[in-house]
Scaffold this motif. Structure first.
Motif, mmCIF file in Angstrom:
data_model
loop_
_atom_site.group_PDB
_atom_site.id
_atom_site.type_symbol
_atom_site.label_atom_id
_atom_site.label_comp_id
_atom_site.label_asym_id
_atom_site.label_seq_id
_atom_site.Cartn_x
_atom_site.Cartn_y
_atom_site.Cartn_z
ATOM 1 N N UNK A 172 -6.003 0.485 5.093
ATOM 2 C CA UNK A 172 -6.195 -0.944 5.369
ATOM 3 C C UNK A 172 -5.802 -1.870 4.214
ATOM 4 N N UNK A 173 -6.051 -1.449 2.975
ATOM 5 C CA UNK A 173 -5.736 -2.321 1.835
ATOM 6 C C UNK A 173 -4.234 -2.561 1.688
ATOM 7 N N UNK A 174 -3.418 -1.645 2.194
ATOM 8 C CA UNK A 174 -1.968 -1.812 2.111
ATOM 9 C C UNK A 174 -1.441 -2.829 3.115
ATOM 10 N N UNK A 175 -2.300 -3.288 4.001
ATOM 11 C CA UNK A 175 -1.880 -4.263 5.012
ATOM 12 C C UNK A 175 -2.093 -5.701 4.564
ATOM 13 N N UNK A 176 -2.781 -5.901 3.452
ATOM 14 C CA UNK A 176 -3.136 -7.250 3.018
ATOM 15 C C UNK A 176 -2.114 -7.812 2.034
ATOM 16 N N UNK A 177 -1.679 -9.052 2.224
ATOM 17 C CA UNK A 177 -0.699 -9.647 1.315
ATOM 18 C C UNK A 177 -1.270 -9.990 -0.064
ATOM 19 N N UNK A 178 -2.593 -10.103 -0.149
ATOM 20 C CA UNK A 178 -3.216 -10.476 -1.427
ATOM 21 C C UNK A 178 -3.709 -9.263 -2.218
ATOM 22 N N UNK A 179 -3.094 -8.104 -1.963
ATOM 23 C CA UNK A 179 -3.408 -6.892 -2.724
ATOM 24 C C UNK A 179 -2.118 -6.341 -3.322
ATOM 25 N N UNK A 180 -2.107 -6.142 -4.634
ATOM 26 C CA UNK A 180 -0.980 -5.491 -5.310
ATOM 27 C C UNK A 180 -1.398 -4.047 -5.574
ATOM 28 N N UNK A 181 -0.631 -3.101 -5.068
ATOM 29 C CA UNK A 181 -0.992 -1.689 -5.195
ATOM 30 C C UNK A 181 0.060 -0.924 -5.989
ATOM 31 N N UNK A 182 -0.420 0.020 -6.791
ATOM 32 C CA UNK A 182 0.446 0.879 -7.594
ATOM 33 C C UNK A 182 0.001 2.330 -7.421
ATOM 34 N N UNK A 183 0.910 3.290 -7.575
ATOM 35 C CA UNK A 183 0.585 4.701 -7.354
ATOM 36 C C UNK A 183 0.068 5.419 -8.607
#
Length: 321
Positions: free
Chosen positions: A274-285
C-alpha cells in the motif's frame, strides 16, 4: 585441513581472495537471490564460520545443527536477523560491522529527507511523463528544510552524524534517546526531550534507533496523531519500528504530510504494498550504506572479524560478549 566458511552472497573479489588464503571457502553465487533456508541448513552443519547478511535468518532451529560453528560474522550494524541467545548458548561468537557506515548512512538519511520534503522524485516523474506544461505558483511545492525543526529518535553514531548535517541547515535539533548525550548537546546544540514532545514539535521525525522488542511498533497510530499535519517521517533504521498499516492510514488521511522510507518490515517489498501507491512517500530498497567505499569496508571488517575468531582471537565488534 583448512577451516570451512560459507559466505551467503557474492562479496568483493579481493575479500574472497583474502579469505581463501586461510579457509576452505564456499559461496552462494546468486547475487540477487537470498540463500534458501534449506541450503543454509545443509551448510551450517559442516562449517566453522558463517559470513552472512541481514537477509539471512539465523534462528534457534537453524543453529541446532551448527555443531562446528564458532563465529557468525554479520555484514551489517544491526543483528536482529540472528538469535543471539541461541548462538551464545552454543558458544558461537556473533560480530557486526559498526562505525564504518555511519557517515554514508547519515548522508542517505539527509538525502531522503530532502527528496521527500521537496518532492524531488515526484517532480522528476511529473516532467518525464510530459505533465510540465507551464510554471504555476503552487506547482509541486514542498516543505522548507532550512530553519525547520528535526526530531531524531535514537542518538547513536548515525543519529549524531545526522545531527551534524542538520546543524549545517540551521535546524532546531530535538532528540530522544534512552540516555542523554550531554557532550553531543554541548557540541551540536541539541535539545533532549520526551518522545511525545519531539513528535509534537518536529517538522521532520527521523528514526535512527536500533530495532529491539522495546522499539517494535514504537511509531504507530497514537504517535502519528501527535505529529503535525505538515510533518515528514524518515525511517532509515529498521522497518519493524513503524507500524506500516498505521503509517499508510496517517498519510492517506493527511495526519502527516509525507514519509521517506529506506526500510520495511518485510523486505523485499511486494509491488502491491500500500505505501508504494501513495505519491507522498519516497521509497528506497534499503540502500543506507550503499556507497562503493563503505560496502567494501563493511566486507573487510566482516572478513577480519571472522579471521580473528577462527585464529583464536577476539575482535572488538563482538555483540554477545
Amino acid at each position: 585441513m583448512k577451516p570451512k566458511i560459507f559466505i551467503t552472497r557474492k562479496i568483493p573479489i579481493p575479500i574472497i581472495n583474502q579469505l581463501e588464503k586461510s579457509f576452505d571457502v564456499s559461496i552462494w553465487e546468486h547475487e540477487d537471490i537470498p540463500v534458501p533456508q534449506k541450503v543454509l541448513e545443509e551448510k551450517i552443519a559442516e562449517i566453522d564460520g558463517l559470513f552472512c547478511l541481514l537477509t539471512e535468518t539465523i534462528n534457534k532451529e537453524l543453529l541446532i545443527n551448527a555443531t562446528k560453528l564458532k563465529v557468525i560474522s554479520n555484514m551489517a550494524v544491526g543483528y536482529n536477523n540472528i538469535d543471539i541467545e541461541a548462538a551464545s548458548k552454543k558458544g558461537i561468537i556473533v560480530t557486526n560491522t559498526p562505525g564504518v557506515l555511519t557517515e554514508t548512512t547519515a548522508d542517505l538519511t539527509f538525502a531522503l529527507l530532502m527528496a521527500t520534503a521537496r518532492r524531488i522524485p515526484e517532480a522528476s516523474s511529473y516532467m518525464r511523463e510530459g505533465k510540465w506544461e507551464t510554471w504555476s505558483p503552487m506547482q509541486l511545492t514542498g516543505q522548507d528544510i532550512f530553519n525547520s525543526t528535526i526530531g531524531i529518535i535514537g542518538l547513536g553514531r548515525i543519529g549524531e552524524a545526522l545531527a551534524r548535517r542538520a546543524k549545517g541547515f540551521n535546524m532546531n535539533i530535538l532528540y530522544h534517546n534512552r540516555n542523554r548525550k550531554l557532550q553531543a548537546e554541548k557540541e551540536l546544540g541539541l535539545q533532549y526531550t520526551t518522545l511525545e514532545d519531539l513528535l509534537k514539535k518536529s517538522d521532520f521525525v527521523c528514526i535512527m534507533t536500533p530495532y529491539t522488542p522495546e522499539t517494535h511498533y514504537m511509531i504507530q497510530k497514537e504517535q502519528f496523531l501527535l505529529m503535525k499535519d505538515t510533518a515528514i517521517l524518515i525511517n532509515t533504521a529498521r522497518g519493524g519500528i513503524v507500524n506500516e498499516n498505521d503509517l499508510y492510514q496517517a498519510l492517506a488521511d493527511g495526519e502527516i504530510w509525507a514519509a521517506g522510507l529506506d526500510v520495511f518490515e518485510m523486505e523485499p517489498v511486494s509491488l502491491d504494498h500500500p505505501l508504494l501507491t501513495l505519491p507522498n512517500v519516497v521509497t528506497l530498497p534499503h540502500i543506507g550504506s550503499a556507497s562503493i567505499a563503505t560496502r567494501m569496508k563493511m566486507a573487510e571488517v566482516a572478513a577480519d572479524n571472522l579471521l580473528l575468531v577462527l585464529n583464536g582471537d577476539i575482535p572488538k565488534n563482538v555483540v554477545n560478549k
